[in-house]
Design a protein around this motif. Structure first.
Motif, PDB file in Angstrom:
ATOM      1  N   PHE A 153       0.836  -1.202   0.000  1.00 25.91           N
ATOM      2  CA  PHE A 153       0.000   0.000   0.000  1.00 25.91           C
ATOM      3  C   PHE A 153       0.873   1.255   0.000  1.00 25.91           C
ATOM      4  N   ILE A 154       1.844   1.310   0.911  1.00 27.10           N
ATOM      5  CA  ILE A 154       2.720   2.479   1.003  1.00 27.10           C
ATOM      6  C   ILE A 154       3.552   2.628  -0.271  1.00 27.10           C
ATOM      7  N   GLY A 155       3.997   1.487  -0.834  1.00 25.14           N
ATOM      8  CA  GLY A 155       4.778   1.546  -2.060  1.00 25.14           C
ATOM      9  C   GLY A 155       3.996   2.143  -3.213  1.00 25.14           C
ATOM     10  N   GLY A 156       2.746   1.720  -3.381  1.00 20.04           N
ATOM     11  CA  GLY A 156       1.911   2.291  -4.438  1.00 20.04           C
ATOM     12  C   GLY A 156       1.658   3.769  -4.226  1.00 20.04           C
ATOM     13  N   TYR A 157       1.441   4.141  -2.976  1.00 15.52           N
ATOM     14  CA  TYR A 157       1.198   5.543  -2.639  1.00 15.52           C
ATOM     15  C   TYR A 157       2.413   6.407  -2.986  1.00 15.52           C
ATOM     16  N   LEU A 158       3.606   5.977  -2.577  1.00 20.13           N
ATOM     17  CA  LEU A 158       4.812   6.758  -2.824  1.00 20.13           C
ATOM     18  C   LEU A 158       5.201   6.758  -4.302  1.00 20.13           C
ATOM     19  N   LEU A 159       4.835   5.697  -5.038  1.00 25.65           N
ATOM     20  CA  LEU A 159       5.139   5.679  -6.466  1.00 25.65           C
ATOM     21  C   LEU A 159       4.418   6.814  -7.184  1.00 25.65           C
ATOM     22  N   VAL A 160       3.172   7.063  -6.811  1.00 26.14           N
ATOM     23  CA  VAL A 160       2.425   8.151  -7.434  1.00 26.14           C
ATOM     24  C   VAL A 160       3.116   9.486  -7.174  1.00 26.14           C
ATOM     25  N   TRP A 161       3.576   9.687  -5.943  1.00 24.67           N
ATOM     26  CA  TRP A 161       4.262  10.937  -5.633  1.00 24.67           C
ATOM     27  C   TRP A 161       5.627  11.013  -6.315  1.00 24.67           C
ATOM     28  N   THR A 162       6.247   9.874  -6.571  1.00 25.87           N
ATOM     29  CA  THR A 162       7.511   9.884  -7.304  1.00 25.87           C
ATOM     30  C   THR A 162       7.287  10.309  -8.748  1.00 25.87           C
ATOM     31  N   VAL A 163       6.221   9.830  -9.365  1.00 23.69           N
ATOM     32  CA  VAL A 163       5.884  10.263 -10.722  1.00 23.69           C
ATOM     33  C   VAL A 163       5.602  11.767 -10.741  1.00 23.69           C
ATOM     34  N   PHE A 164       4.894  12.232  -9.724  1.00 21.31           N
ATOM     35  CA  PHE A 164       4.661  13.683  -9.615  1.00 21.31           C
ATOM     36  C   PHE A 164       5.985  14.420  -9.482  1.00 21.31           C
ATOM     37  N   GLY A 165       6.975  13.771  -8.838  1.00 22.61           N
ATOM     38  CA  GLY A 165       8.290  14.375  -8.703  1.00 22.61           C
ATOM     39  C   GLY A 165       8.947  14.645 -10.050  1.00 22.61           C
ATOM     40  N   LEU A 166       8.674  13.809 -11.051  1.00 22.58           N
ATOM     41  CA  LEU A 166       9.198  14.072 -12.395  1.00 22.58           C
ATOM     42  C   LEU A 166       8.647  15.384 -12.948  1.00 22.58           C
ATOM     43  N   LEU A 167       7.364  15.628 -12.713  1.00 28.90           N
ATOM     44  CA  LEU A 167       6.779  16.899 -13.150  1.00 28.90           C
ATOM     45  C   LEU A 167       7.397  18.062 -12.373  1.00 28.90           C
ATOM     46  N   ALA A 168       7.616  17.845 -11.071  1.00 25.84           N
ATOM     47  CA  ALA A 168       8.238  18.890 -10.257  1.00 25.84           C
ATOM     48  C   ALA A 168       9.643  19.195 -10.757  1.00 25.84           C
ATOM     49  N   TYR A 169      10.394  18.160 -11.137  1.00 25.48           N
ATOM     50  CA  TYR A 169      11.749  18.365 -11.644  1.00 25.48           C
ATOM     51  C   TYR A 169      11.717  19.215 -12.917  1.00 25.48           C
ATOM     52  N   GLY A 170      10.792  18.910 -13.812  1.00 27.38           N
ATOM     53  CA  GLY A 170      10.677  19.695 -15.037  1.00 27.38           C
ATOM     54  C   GLY A 170      10.335  21.150 -14.756  1.00 27.38           C
ATOM     55  N   ALA A 171       9.403  21.375 -13.814  1.00 26.31           N
ATOM     56  CA  ALA A 171       9.022  22.747 -13.474  1.00 26.31           C
ATOM     57  C   ALA A 171      10.180  23.500 -12.834  1.00 26.31           C
ATOM     58  N   LEU A 172      10.906  22.843 -11.925  1.00 25.79           N
ATOM     59  CA  LEU A 172      12.047  23.494 -11.280  1.00 25.79           C
ATOM     60  C   LEU A 172      13.152  23.795 -12.281  1.00 25.79           C
ATOM     61  N   SER A 173      13.404  22.877 -13.199  1.00 24.80           N
ATOM     62  CA  SER A 173      14.427  23.093 -14.209  1.00 24.80           C
ATOM     63  C   SER A 173      14.088  24.296 -15.077  1.00 24.80           C
ATOM     64  N   ALA A 174      12.827  24.383 -15.505  1.00 21.58           N
ATOM     65  CA  ALA A 174      12.417  25.485 -16.374  1.00 21.58           C
ATOM     66  C   ALA A 174      12.470  26.820 -15.641  1.00 21.58           C
ATOM     67  N   THR A 175      11.941  26.866 -14.423  1.00 17.60           N
ATOM     68  CA  THR A 175      11.939  28.128 -13.688  1.00 17.60           C
ATOM     69  C   THR A 175      13.348  28.535 -13.289  1.00 17.60           C
ATOM     70  N   GLY A 176      14.201  27.556 -12.963  1.00 13.69           N
ATOM     71  CA  GLY A 176      15.578  27.879 -12.610  1.00 13.69           C
ATOM     72  C   GLY A 176      16.315  28.528 -13.758  1.00 13.69           C
ATOM     73  N   GLU A 177      16.166  27.990 -14.958  1.00 11.07           N
ATOM     74  CA  GLU A 177      16.821  28.567 -16.133  1.00 11.07           C
ATOM     75  C   GLU A 177      16.265  29.961 -16.444  1.00 11.07           C
ATOM     76  N   LEU A 178      14.959  30.121 -16.273  1.00 14.25           N
ATOM     77  CA  LEU A 178      14.346  31.418 -16.550  1.00 14.25           C
ATOM     78  C   LEU A 178      14.851  32.487 -15.586  1.00 14.25           C
ATOM     79  N   VAL A 179      14.975  32.142 -14.316  1.00 13.61           N
ATOM     80  CA  VAL A 179      15.454  33.098 -13.318  1.00 13.61           C
ATOM     81  C   VAL A 179      16.914  33.452 -13.562  1.00 13.61           C
ATOM     82  N   GLN A 180      17.713  32.461 -13.967  1.00 13.14           N
ATOM     83  CA  GLN A 180      19.110  32.745 -14.256  1.00 13.14           C
ATOM     84  C   GLN A 180      19.251  33.729 -15.415  1.00 13.14           C
ATOM     85  N   ASP A 181      18.427  33.588 -16.441  1.00 10.60           N
ATOM     86  CA  ASP A 181      18.504  34.468 -17.603  1.00 10.60           C
ATOM     87  C   ASP A 181      17.803  35.806 -17.367  1.00 10.60           C
ATOM     88  N   HIS A 182      16.707  35.779 -16.594  1.00  7.65           N
ATOM     89  CA  HIS A 182      15.913  36.990 -16.359  1.00  7.65           C
ATOM     90  C   HIS A 182      15.552  37.049 -14.875  1.00  7.65           C
TER      91      HIS A 182
END
Length: 266
Positions: free
Chosen positions: A100-129
């Motif tokens: 049960f806990i493994g399935g629950y954390l897997l969903v949040w890990t997949v969400f972490g991929l989206l978070a990584y993409g958002a952080l990468s994009a915003t980080g680059e934007l802040v560095q440039d502007h």
């Protein structure tokens, strides 16, 4: 079809087993916080992914989610353990709860991929502007506030606060990987309930311990306090207020400030 119904009085676990299950979940959460705090102190607060690759980021994200989410999901996991009942051996109950806990954390890990993409994009934007950080922060707080006040939040929060009817339906699932699928299904509701609160870590800093503790506290109160829905609405209003302030107060955006940039109040 599986026929074991949850929460039959004859199948309830003895208090000693429930206390053990609670203790293990709390221990996992504490260890996750220890790991997260240790890493955060070494890394500091910077925009973007702070140079982390996806594997390291997901490892730290998983530790963060275990520390932040397990205290609030523990009642649901324990309820599912009770549904497993006395007929299962201790080892089998532990394995099924871990599924049960493994399935629950897997969903949040997949969400972490989206978070990584958002952080990468915003980080680059802040560095440039650098000035863009104010509007990124405005957008993040605005999205989080609107999500707190929106209908999806209410639907998902109701499920997280009272999942008994869903757990009864889960008992009819086919036995194959049922516990894992139950945890993943509950995790999807949890993401639907909490994604807006996770978005605020972009302006506040993904490795900001105070911000993580604050978000975890909000999630815990929303799900477990009797007045959780009212509290959730108040948090949403507060986030909208922060959205209005962020274009003028850089100190509200520690996670969007380059390391050498001073914070100003305008």
């Amino acid at each position: 079809m599986a026929t074991e119904p949850p929460l039959r009085p004859g199948n309830l676990l003895p208090p000693r087993v429930l206390v053990t299950a609670w203790s293990l979940l709390v221990l996992i959460a504490v260890l996750a916080w220890v790991l997260t705090v240790g890493q955060a102190r070494d890394m500091g607060i910077e925009p973007g992914t702070m140079g982390m690759g996806i594997p390291l980021f997901l490892l730290l994200w998983l530790a963060m989610m275990a520390g932040m989410m397990l205290p609030s999901v523990a009642p649901v996991a324990i309820t599912w353990a009770r549904a497993i009942g006395r007929r299962s051996t201790g080892a089998r109950r532990a394995a099924r709860t871990a599924g049960f806990i493994g399935g629950y954390l897997l969903v949040w890990t997949v969400f972490g991929l989206l978070a990584y993409g958002a952080l990468s994009a915003t980080g680059e934007l802040v560095q440039d502007h650098p000035g863009a950080g104010r509007w990124i922060g405005f957008t993040a707080f605005l999205l989080a506030g609107l999500q707190q006040l929106g209908p999806l939040k209410n639907v998902c929060l109701r499920h997280c606060r009272s999942p008994i009817s869903q757990l009864m339906r889960y008992a009819q699932f086919r036995p194959w990987a049922r516990d894992f699928r139950v945890g993943a299904h509950h995790g999807l509701y949890c993401v639907g309930c909490c994604w807006g609160l996770m978005v605020v870590l972009i302006p506040l800093g993904v490795m900001n311990i105070a911000a993580m503790a604050g978000v975890a506290t909000v999630i815990f109160i929303e799900k477990l306090w009797r007045l959780g829905p009212v509290f959730s609405t108040a948090v949403g209003v507060g986030l909208l207020v922060l959205a209005g302030l962020t274009p003028f107060h850089d100190w509200l955006l520690p996670g969007l400030q380059p390391p050498d940039a001073p914070m100003h109040m305008h």
